[in-house]
Design a protein around this motif. Structure first.
Motif: not given
Lengths: 226, 226
Positions: B27, B31, B34-35, B42-43
């Motif tokens: 993650t 972060n 982001r673009g 995580e999923r």
């Protein structure tokens, strides 16, 4: 016990009906019939628990694409837990099929939540062993997944819905507004505000408007509780 | 990062290599990018956890036919837990593929056990999504199940082996004797005694001789610990 009827009622077709019967065999029954070389349903329950876990995980993964891993995990735990398994067992009339020892029967064992939940998981384990994962999924698709849809479990996760219901009961009105867009276009966060009767009760920031609103609703919920 | 090489090394063939890459996407990396519309792992980890749970459950169910549901559950928990997942991740060199944000990298995130364990589960989730349960099982068959065989995990469950090792270290000798057969032929229990250097250290009752001996060994172990 008429397991033919049970299969008809539940659209099941076992290759090995002994497995189906075993799913309902409580250890107290086996103890009273030791000479018959029976096996109780506990190992099937162990297996069925994992089948259910994967079936539900996959369902949630596909149908709740906006949910974070943490929310998915909570929701899964709410579905794969004794009270809801007991509920599935009751709705599907499993109780009357459970094979119990006399002592357990006399002490009301047939109505114990754990016993019903165990039989439900054992049944899933038996379907998996007898017919494979896809057939087990089809069973879940008939008896478990439809219960998830109407929000019986997802309810707890959806703060906007929850807040809406509480405020509505009191005749109030909830609105959301995006208060700010933070950061450059390729890396933007939204700041949402939630208003109850035009008065701000919470704020939330998130990568999407929906996420920001959910967080704002959560904050408002916490505030209302205190 | 050379995910082609990774697939070669691990006999994997992804239809959608983006899924493979996502399995390694921490993650902190998302972060910082982001673009690019990336999704972290995580999923996938949520899904992979359930795939691993069912894979291991099925393996144990089939290979440890004498184990009770309680023993199977304990053994499963010992296999599907952070320390052993981290271990699987290390053995398969997952650490160097993890895509980390700069801050996380600087603070030594690449070596965090949780991060490695998560990537391992996410990888299993990605294989499952991309190729289905059977292929995920084959991966487990290469990297997880062989670790179970030599008793790395089952060890804790096998009291006779454990007792044997302890006593042998001290130059002692363990023997078992069936002390009594209890009940009629169709409903018989065995009472086993365990002797260390001919002195009785424990007794255990069970439906099979082996079960009785295991319980006797467990009693002796507990006694030695005190």
């Amino acid at each position: 016990m008429d397991f033919k009827q049970f299969q008809k009622d539940h659209e099941l077709h076992f290759n090995d009906e002994k497995l189906l019967k075993q799913a309902f065999m409580h250890t107290s029954y086996v103890n009273e019939h030791r000479g018959e070389n029976l096996e109780d349903n506990e190992r099937l329950e162990f297996l069925g628990d994992a089948v259910l876990e994967l079936g539900v995980s996959q369902y949630l993964f596909r149908n709740y694409q906006e949910m974070s891993e943490g929310e998915l995990t909570k929701l899964r735990a709410n579905i794969v837990c004794e009270p809801s398994l007991e509920n599935f067992a009751r709705k599907n009339n499993l109780g009357k099929y459970v094979l119990l020892g006399k002592g357990e029967e006399a002490s009301g064992g047939r109505k114990r939540p754990a016993l019903l939940a165990d039989a439900f998981e054992a049944l899933i384990g038996a379907i998996y062993l007898d017919q494979g994962f896809d057939q087990a999924l089809q069973f879940l698709d008939r008896v478990v997944f439809p219960e998830i849809e109407p929000g019986a479990f997802s309810h707890a996760m959806d703060y906007k819905t929850q807040l809406q219901e509480i405020v509505q009961q009191q005749g109030g009105k909830v609105t959301y507004r995006i208060l700010e867009e933070i950061g450059p276009a390729h890396n933007r966060d939204f700041l949402a505000g939630v208003f109850i009767n035009e008065e701000k009760h919470g704020e939330g920031q998130g990568r999407t408007k929906k996420e920001a609103e959910q967080r704002a609703a959560n904050q408002a919920m916490n505030q209302l509780k205190n």
